[in-house]
Design a protein around this motif. Structure first.
Motif, PDB file in Angstrom:
ATOM      1  N   LYS A 289      54.480  41.552  32.329  1.00  0.00           N
ATOM      2  CA  LYS A 289      55.285  41.122  31.182  1.00  0.00           C
ATOM      3  C   LYS A 289      55.569  39.622  31.240  1.00  0.00           C
ATOM      4  N   LYS A 290      55.411  39.054  32.410  1.00  0.00           N
ATOM      5  CA  LYS A 290      55.641  37.626  32.603  1.00  0.00           C
ATOM      6  C   LYS A 290      54.295  36.899  32.563  1.00  0.00           C
ATOM      7  N   PRO A 291      54.307  35.600  32.285  1.00  0.00           N
ATOM      8  CA  PRO A 291      53.036  34.864  32.145  1.00  0.00           C
ATOM      9  C   PRO A 291      52.360  34.522  33.473  1.00  0.00           C
ATOM     10  N   VAL A 292      51.856  35.551  34.135  1.00  0.00           N
ATOM     11  CA  VAL A 292      51.107  35.334  35.374  1.00  0.00           C
ATOM     12  C   VAL A 292      49.720  34.827  34.979  1.00  0.00           C
ATOM     13  N   PRO A 293      49.325  33.646  35.445  1.00  0.00           N
ATOM     14  CA  PRO A 293      48.017  33.101  35.041  1.00  0.00           C
ATOM     15  C   PRO A 293      46.864  33.858  35.698  1.00  0.00           C
ATOM     16  N   GLN A 294      45.753  33.931  34.990  1.00  0.00           N
ATOM     17  CA  GLN A 294      44.564  34.599  35.532  1.00  0.00           C
ATOM     18  C   GLN A 294      44.123  33.977  36.847  1.00  0.00           C
ATOM     19  N   ASN A 295      44.314  32.686  36.983  1.00  0.00           N
ATOM     20  CA  ASN A 295      43.937  32.016  38.235  1.00  0.00           C
ATOM     21  C   ASN A 295      44.688  32.579  39.441  1.00  0.00           C
ATOM     22  N   ALA A 296      45.900  33.073  39.223  1.00  0.00           N
ATOM     23  CA  ALA A 296      46.682  33.633  40.333  1.00  0.00           C
ATOM     24  C   ALA A 296      45.997  34.874  40.898  1.00  0.00           C
ATOM     25  N   TYR A 297      45.373  35.671  40.041  1.00  0.00           N
ATOM     26  CA  TYR A 297      44.671  36.869  40.502  1.00  0.00           C
ATOM     27  C   TYR A 297      43.471  36.475  41.371  1.00  0.00           C
ATOM     28  N   ILE A 298      42.783  35.431  40.969  1.00  0.00           N
ATOM     29  CA  ILE A 298      41.637  34.950  41.752  1.00  0.00           C
ATOM     30  C   ILE A 298      42.109  34.397  43.095  1.00  0.00           C
ATOM     31  N   MET A 299      43.180  33.613  43.077  1.00  0.00           N
ATOM     32  CA  MET A 299      43.697  33.039  44.322  1.00  0.00           C
ATOM     33  C   MET A 299      44.132  34.144  45.286  1.00  0.00           C
ATOM     34  N   LEU A 300      44.817  35.159  44.751  1.00  0.00           N
ATOM     35  CA  LEU A 300      45.267  36.268  45.596  1.00  0.00           C
ATOM     36  C   LEU A 300      44.066  37.026  46.162  1.00  0.00           C
ATOM     37  N   THR A 301      43.100  37.316  45.318  1.00  0.00           N
ATOM     38  CA  THR A 301      41.901  38.032  45.769  1.00  0.00           C
ATOM     39  C   THR A 301      41.191  37.265  46.879  1.00  0.00           C
ATOM     40  N   ASN A 302      41.033  35.976  46.713  1.00  0.00           N
ATOM     41  CA  ASN A 302      40.372  35.159  47.732  1.00  0.00           C
ATOM     42  C   ASN A 302      41.152  35.133  49.042  1.00  0.00           C
ATOM     43  N   LYS A 303      42.464  35.213  48.942  1.00  0.00           N
ATOM     44  CA  LYS A 303      43.293  35.214  50.151  1.00  0.00           C
ATOM     45  C   LYS A 303      43.237  36.566  50.859  1.00  0.00           C
ATOM     46  N   LEU A 304      43.133  37.644  50.084  1.00  0.00           N
ATOM     47  CA  LEU A 304      43.121  38.990  50.661  1.00  0.00           C
ATOM     48  C   LEU A 304      41.752  39.416  51.197  1.00  0.00           C
ATOM     49  N   LYS A 305      40.684  38.936  50.580  1.00  0.00           N
ATOM     50  CA  LYS A 305      39.327  39.406  50.908  1.00  0.00           C
ATOM     51  C   LYS A 305      38.993  39.350  52.398  1.00  0.00           C
ATOM     52  N   PRO A 306      39.324  38.290  53.116  1.00  0.00           N
ATOM     53  CA  PRO A 306      38.952  38.256  54.537  1.00  0.00           C
ATOM     54  C   PRO A 306      39.675  39.291  55.403  1.00  0.00           C
ATOM     55  N   ILE A 307      40.781  39.859  54.917  1.00  0.00           N
ATOM     56  CA  ILE A 307      41.563  40.740  55.785  1.00  0.00           C
ATOM     57  C   ILE A 307      41.702  42.174  55.266  1.00  0.00           C
ATOM     58  N   ALA A 308      41.585  42.387  53.976  1.00  0.00           N
ATOM     59  CA  ALA A 308      41.842  43.701  53.395  1.00  0.00           C
ATOM     60  C   ALA A 308      40.701  44.672  53.664  1.00  0.00           C
ATOM     61  N   LYS A 309      41.029  45.942  53.750  1.00  0.00           N
ATOM     62  CA  LYS A 309      40.011  46.992  53.856  1.00  0.00           C
ATOM     63  C   LYS A 309      39.293  47.131  52.521  1.00  0.00           C
ATOM     64  N   SER A 310      40.083  47.094  51.441  1.00  0.00           N
ATOM     65  CA  SER A 310      39.509  47.149  50.095  1.00  0.00           C
ATOM     66  C   SER A 310      40.486  46.504  49.125  1.00  0.00           C
ATOM     67  N   ILE A 311      39.938  46.048  47.996  1.00  0.00           N
ATOM     68  CA  ILE A 311      40.759  45.450  46.946  1.00  0.00           C
ATOM     69  C   ILE A 311      40.379  46.118  45.635  1.00  0.00           C
ATOM     70  N   MET A 312      41.396  46.569  44.928  1.00  0.00           N
ATOM     71  CA  MET A 312      41.213  47.181  43.613  1.00  0.00           C
ATOM     72  C   MET A 312      42.139  46.486  42.624  1.00  0.00           C
ATOM     73  N   TYR A 313      41.879  46.705  41.369  1.00  0.00           N
ATOM     74  CA  TYR A 313      42.691  46.093  40.314  1.00  0.00           C
ATOM     75  C   TYR A 313      43.173  47.191  39.376  1.00  0.00           C
ATOM     76  N   GLY A 314      44.423  47.110  38.972  1.00  0.00           N
ATOM     77  CA  GLY A 314      44.967  48.045  37.993  1.00  0.00           C
ATOM     78  C   GLY A 314      46.131  48.832  38.544  1.00  0.00           C
ATOM     79  N   GLU A 315      46.126  50.141  38.289  1.00  0.00           N
ATOM     80  CA  GLU A 315      47.153  51.061  38.763  1.00  0.00           C
ATOM     81  C   GLU A 315      46.473  52.063  39.692  1.00  0.00           C
ATOM     82  N   ALA A 316      47.254  52.703  40.545  1.00  0.00           N
ATOM     83  CA  ALA A 316      46.686  53.649  41.498  1.00  0.00           C
ATOM     84  C   ALA A 316      45.931  54.778  40.799  1.00  0.00           C
ATOM     85  N   CYS A 317      46.402  55.179  39.629  1.00  0.00           N
ATOM     86  CA  CYS A 317      45.763  56.286  38.911  1.00  0.00           C
ATOM     87  C   CYS A 317      44.505  55.865  38.164  1.00  0.00           C
TER      88      CYS A 317
END
Length: 168
Positions: free
Chosen positions: A131-159
């Motif tokens: 609902k807040k103006p989270v920029p699309q670039n923030a999703y890319i930055m987060l993904t790039n930060k998580l990729k080296p350590i996460a088991k998996s990365i998904m987008y959306g809701e758990a369902c």
């Protein structure tokens, strides 16, 4: 009872990250210097400096500021620097650009300081739709930060998540 409904999402090890949770409060302001220019196009140094000195900068206390010029004027770099010197004691952040540039810069600072060690070898869902103006670039930055350590990365809701990355 053998027909009990089991919430597999609640029982899973999925970790949801919602970038909206990191959204810092504070007014976002576009500061357009066009009105400080002669006929909206010419920066007269003496007049500009006078306006800067006479302006009440305290009105931007705790605001996030995007400096811009909406006319086709050519603005020398020192003009933005001078404005930032006077805004700095009051504003939380100052950038040159639009609100999207401002939000991206805010999130870059936040994500650079985010400790992601707790997400090591974990399945992560990056929550979409905010609902807040989270920029699309923030999703890319987060993904790039998580990729080296996460088991998996998904987008959306758990369902209804979209798989993006799986560590092999």
């Amino acid at each position: 009872m053998p027909d009990d409904i089991i919430n597999r999402v609640a029982n899973s090890h999925l970790i949801t990250i919602d970038l909206e949770d990191f959204y810092p409060e504070g007014k976002r302001v576009i500061f357009d210097i066009k009105d400080w220019l002669f006929e909206g196009f010419v920066l007269r140094e003496k007049d500009f400096r006078r306006q800067v000195l006479e302006f009440d900068w305290a009105q931007y206390q705790d605001n996030y500021i995007a400096l811009t010029c909406s006319s086709d004027a050519i603005i020398p770099g020192w003009a933005y620097m001078l404005l930032s010197i006077h805004l700095e004691p009051f504003a939380k952040k100052i950038v040159i650009g639009d609100l999207e540039t401002l939000e991206t810069s805010i999130y870059q600072d936040i994500l650079n300081q985010l400790d992601v060690t707790e997400f090591k070898d974990k399945p992560i869902i990056v929550k979409g739709c905010s609902k807040k103006p989270v920029p699309q670039n923030a999703y890319i930055m987060l993904t790039n930060k998580l990729k080296p350590i996460a088991k998996s990365i998904m987008y959306g809701e758990a369902c209804s998540s979209v798989p993006l990355y799986k560590n092999k």
